[in-house]
Design an enzyme around this catalytic site. Structure first.
Site, mmCIF file in Angstrom:
data_model
loop_
_atom_site.group_PDB
_atom_site.id
_atom_site.type_symbol
_atom_site.label_atom_id
_atom_site.label_comp_id
_atom_site.label_asym_id
_atom_site.label_seq_id
_atom_site.Cartn_x
_atom_site.Cartn_y
_atom_site.Cartn_z
ATOM 1 N N THR A 161 0.829 -1.208 0.000
ATOM 2 C CA THR A 161 0.000 0.000 0.000
ATOM 3 C C THR A 161 0.861 1.255 0.000
ATOM 4 O O THR A 161 0.538 2.244 -0.665
ATOM 5 C CB THR A 161 -0.965 0.002 1.204
ATOM 6 O OG1 THR A 161 -1.795 -1.160 1.117
ATOM 7 C CG2 THR A 161 -1.835 1.240 1.232
ATOM 8 N N CYS A 162 1.963 1.201 0.714
ATOM 9 C CA CYS A 162 2.852 2.361 0.809
ATOM 10 C C CYS A 162 3.430 2.730 -0.556
ATOM 11 O O CYS A 162 3.507 3.904 -0.909
ATOM 12 C CB CYS A 162 3.972 2.075 1.803
ATOM 13 S SG CYS A 162 3.379 1.573 3.436
#
Length: 159
Positions: free
Chosen positions: A47-48
């Site tokens: 997600t980062c």
């Protein structure tokens, strides 16, 4: 205790990458500036890398048009990882990559995350904030496992 809107950020020293490892004090980062900071649990994590950092990269000009002087990506990773992540994500001068290697800053603001159950140790929670001259004016902390309120889009909507 978790930092709140209206609180002054604590003194800290971050690792950065400028043709090699460098140091950046919180005074150098925040004094006299409006700074948008977003924290990710880990560089190179799904997600980062796919959403969080790209949201700030893509919306950086919009944030700056709303008065943000500096955008900073923060993670409890070492400076070498943050430098490699910047290179991987095509980050140049549009944001500062901040390494909080021992998690001292996230602990000081009460936003650390125990990710030892995932084999990741101490990390920072997923959050973002705006600080004006070192004072928090907007704070967006995600619920565990979420990615909504810490995005650049959410931050922009609140400016």
């Amino acid at each position: 205790m978790t930092i709140q809107v209206g609180d002054t950020l604590p003194e800290a020293t971050f690792g950065t990458w400028k043709d090699g490892p460098a140091r950046l004090s919180s005074d150098e980062l925040f004094k006299g500036k409006t700074v948008a900071v977003f924290c990710v649990p880990g560089a190179f994590t799904p997600t980062c890398s796919a959403k969080h950092l790209p949201s700030f990269k893509d919306k950086g000009a919009d944030l700056k048009a709303k008065g943000v002087d500096t955008i900073a990506a923060l993670s409890v990773n070492d400076v070498f990882v943050m430098g490699a992540w910047a290179k991987d994500q095509g980050v140049t001068d549009e944001m500062v990559m901040l390494a909080d290697g021992n998690g001292d800053f996230v602990k000081a603001i009460g936003l650390e995350l125990d990710a030892s159950g995932f084999g990741m140790g101490l990390r920072g929670q997923r959050f973002s904030f705006i600080a004006k001259d070192g004072v928090v004016t907007q704070l967006n902390v995600e619920a565990p496992g979420e990615y909504k309120v810490s995005s650049a889009e959410h931050m922009l909507a609140k400016l």
